[in-house]
Scaffold this active site. Sequence first.
Site, PDB file in Angstrom:
ATOM      1  N   ASP A 117      -7.921  21.729 -11.476  1.00 48.75           N
ATOM      2  CA  ASP A 117      -8.629  23.160 -11.594  1.00 48.75           C
ATOM      3  C   ASP A 117      -9.287  23.688 -10.272  1.00 48.75           C
ATOM      4  O   ASP A 117      -9.335  24.667  -9.808  1.00 48.75           O
ATOM      5  CB  ASP A 117      -9.282  22.873 -12.897  1.00 48.75           C
ATOM      6  CG  ASP A 117      -8.573  23.204 -14.024  1.00 48.75           C
ATOM      7  OD1 ASP A 117      -7.263  23.321 -14.114  1.00 48.75           O
ATOM      8  OD2 ASP A 117      -8.967  22.799 -15.049  1.00 48.75           O
TER       9      ASP A 117
ATOM     10  N   ASN B 259      -5.879  12.764  -0.476  1.00 50.49           N
ATOM     11  CA  ASN B 259      -5.485  11.666  -1.246  1.00 50.49           C
ATOM     12  C   ASN B 259      -6.560  11.178  -2.245  1.00 50.49           C
ATOM     13  O   ASN B 259      -7.506  10.552  -1.992  1.00 50.49           O
ATOM     14  CB  ASN B 259      -5.203  10.664  -0.189  1.00 50.49           C
ATOM     15  CG  ASN B 259      -4.819   9.194  -0.801  1.00 50.49           C
ATOM     16  OD1 ASN B 259      -4.774   9.088  -2.196  1.00 50.49           O
ATOM     17  ND2 ASN B 259      -4.542   8.224  -0.157  1.00 50.49           N
TER      18      ASN B 259
ATOM     19  N   SER C 266       0.863   4.382   0.050  1.00 47.49           N
ATOM     20  CA  SER C 266       1.642   3.725  -0.789  1.00 47.49           C
ATOM     21  C   SER C 266       2.801   4.597  -1.345  1.00 47.49           C
ATOM     22  O   SER C 266       2.804   5.717  -1.242  1.00 47.49           O
ATOM     23  CB  SER C 266       1.243   2.924  -1.713  1.00 47.49           C
ATOM     24  OG  SER C 266       0.874   3.584  -2.810  1.00 47.49           O
TER      25      SER C 266
ATOM     26  N   HIS D 241      -3.178  10.809 -10.741  1.00 49.07           N
ATOM     27  CA  HIS D 241      -2.561  10.743 -11.800  1.00 49.07           C
ATOM     28  C   HIS D 241      -2.991  11.389 -13.038  1.00 49.07           C
ATOM     29  O   HIS D 241      -2.088  11.553 -14.032  1.00 49.07           O
ATOM     30  CB  HIS D 241      -2.382   9.398 -11.897  1.00 49.07           C
ATOM     31  CG  HIS D 241      -1.846   8.541 -10.721  1.00 49.07           C
ATOM     32  ND1 HIS D 241      -0.763   8.982  -9.830  1.00 49.07           N
ATOM     33  CD2 HIS D 241      -2.513   7.565  -9.857  1.00 49.07           C
ATOM     34  CE1 HIS D 241      -0.749   8.269  -8.600  1.00 49.07           C
ATOM     35  NE2 HIS D 241      -1.605   7.059  -8.783  1.00 49.07           N
TER      36      HIS D 241
ATOM     37  N   ARG E 220       1.865   5.721 -11.947  1.00 50.91           N
ATOM     38  CA  ARG E 220       1.608   6.304 -10.538  1.00 50.91           C
ATOM     39  C   ARG E 220       2.483   7.532 -10.187  1.00 50.91           C
ATOM     40  O   ARG E 220       2.166   8.064  -9.079  1.00 50.91           O
ATOM     41  CB  ARG E 220       1.664   5.183  -9.130  1.00 50.91           C
ATOM     42  CG  ARG E 220       0.666   4.180  -9.546  1.00 50.91           C
ATOM     43  CD  ARG E 220       0.628   3.273  -8.334  1.00 50.91           C
ATOM     44  NE  ARG E 220       0.038   2.221  -8.595  1.00 50.91           N
ATOM     45  CZ  ARG E 220      -1.376   1.894  -8.469  1.00 50.91           C
ATOM     46  NH1 ARG E 220      -1.969   2.716  -8.088  1.00 50.91           N
ATOM     47  NH2 ARG E 220      -1.927   0.775  -8.879  1.00 50.91           N
TER      48      ARG E 220
ATOM     49  N   TYR F 290      -1.188  -0.722   1.168  1.00 48.82           N
ATOM     50  CA  TYR F 290      -2.039   0.135   1.998  1.00 48.82           C
ATOM     51  C   TYR F 290      -2.312   0.043   3.567  1.00 48.82           C
ATOM     52  O   TYR F 290      -3.259   0.824   3.938  1.00 48.82           O
ATOM     53  CB  TYR F 290      -3.467   0.097   1.192  1.00 48.82           C
ATOM     54  CG  TYR F 290      -3.237   0.618  -0.320  1.00 48.82           C
ATOM     55  CD1 TYR F 290      -2.744   1.932  -0.767  1.00 48.82           C
ATOM     56  CD2 TYR F 290      -3.640  -0.416  -1.352  1.00 48.82           C
ATOM     57  CE1 TYR F 290      -2.840   2.199  -2.171  1.00 48.82           C
ATOM     58  CE2 TYR F 290      -3.574  -0.210  -2.582  1.00 48.82           C
ATOM     59  CZ  TYR F 290      -3.014   1.108  -3.165  1.00 48.82           C
ATOM     60  OH  TYR F 290      -3.167   1.325  -4.450  1.00 48.82           O
TER      61      TYR F 290
ATOM     62  N   HIS G 164      -0.397   9.952  -0.123  1.00 48.23           N
ATOM     63  CA  HIS G 164      -0.362   8.623  -0.470  1.00 48.23           C
ATOM     64  C   HIS G 164       0.057   7.534   0.476  1.00 48.23           C
ATOM     65  O   HIS G 164       1.128   7.781   1.035  1.00 48.23           O
ATOM     66  CB  HIS G 164       0.250   8.396  -1.934  1.00 48.23           C
ATOM     67  CG  HIS G 164      -0.376   9.432  -2.817  1.00 48.23           C
ATOM     68  ND1 HIS G 164      -1.237   9.383  -3.652  1.00 48.23           N
ATOM     69  CD2 HIS G 164       0.292  10.479  -3.506  1.00 48.23           C
ATOM     70  CE1 HIS G 164      -1.638  10.285  -4.422  1.00 48.23           C
ATOM     71  NE2 HIS G 164      -0.541  11.062  -4.252  1.00 48.23           N
TER      72      HIS G 164
HETATM   73  C1  DQA Z   1      -2.787   5.960  -3.509  1.00 44.99           C
HETATM   74  C2  DQA Z   1      -1.926   5.537  -4.715  1.00 44.99           C
HETATM   75  C3  DQA Z   1      -2.913   5.569  -6.068  1.00 44.99           C
HETATM   76  O1  DQA Z   1      -1.777   5.433  -7.037  1.00 44.99           O
HETATM   77  C4  DQA Z   1      -3.839   4.595  -6.135  1.00 44.99           C
HETATM   78  O2  DQA Z   1      -4.506   4.468  -7.238  1.00 44.99           O
HETATM   79  C5  DQA Z   1      -4.875   4.569  -4.884  1.00 44.99           C
HETATM   80  C6  DQA Z   1      -4.170   5.149  -3.533  1.00 44.99           C
HETATM   81  C7  DQA Z   1      -2.210   5.829  -2.338  1.00 44.99           C
HETATM   82  O3  DQA Z   1      -2.853   6.418  -0.990  1.00 44.99           O
HETATM   83  O4  DQA Z   1      -1.270   5.001  -1.983  1.00 44.99           O
HETATM   84  O5  DQA Z   1      -5.891   4.440  -4.988  1.00 44.99           O
HETATM   85  O6  DQA Z   1      -3.592   7.266  -3.684  1.00 44.99           O
END
Ligand code: DQA
Length: 151
Positions: A91, A78, A106, A84, A115, A27, A104
Amino acid sequence: MSAVRNRIEIMHGVNLDQLGRRDPAHYGALTITELERSVSDAAAELGLETRFFQTNHEGEFVEHLHRLEGMADGIILNPGAWTHYSYAIRDALELTGLPAVEVHLSDVDSREPWRRESVIRELCVGRVAGKGVDGYREALEILARELEENA
Ligand code: DQA
């Protein structure tokens, strides 16, 4: 002449207020405040206005989406782990009718299998993952193009 459409709502979901404490390998090291400053500067260069929202409560995220009508022209979201599995957020996003880009920090597609699933993906005009803060700039560019094409 149509009014300028440049208001971008940037929405962060669960645990993203903890940036700076979360694994920097996934992150990065920025706090959410630092991230927002950088995204807001990038937006200004593109002539876009930003407003930021973060919550750890799914219902609040949903209600914020409900309130966007007439307040925003596009969304960058995000939702963190909600991405997920939250059909409620899916909705509510659909209800906004606004162009949205999923971001995201990551590279979710090369982490744990759970994920890889995104219940919002098909509603979004774009998806950027694994590029850290730069991913938000890319998302802003996608929305800027989208708003221009549909002006
Ligand atoms: C995230 C990826 C998600 O899987 C994770 O639960 C997050 C951050 C990301 O920004 O990479 O909290 O959304």
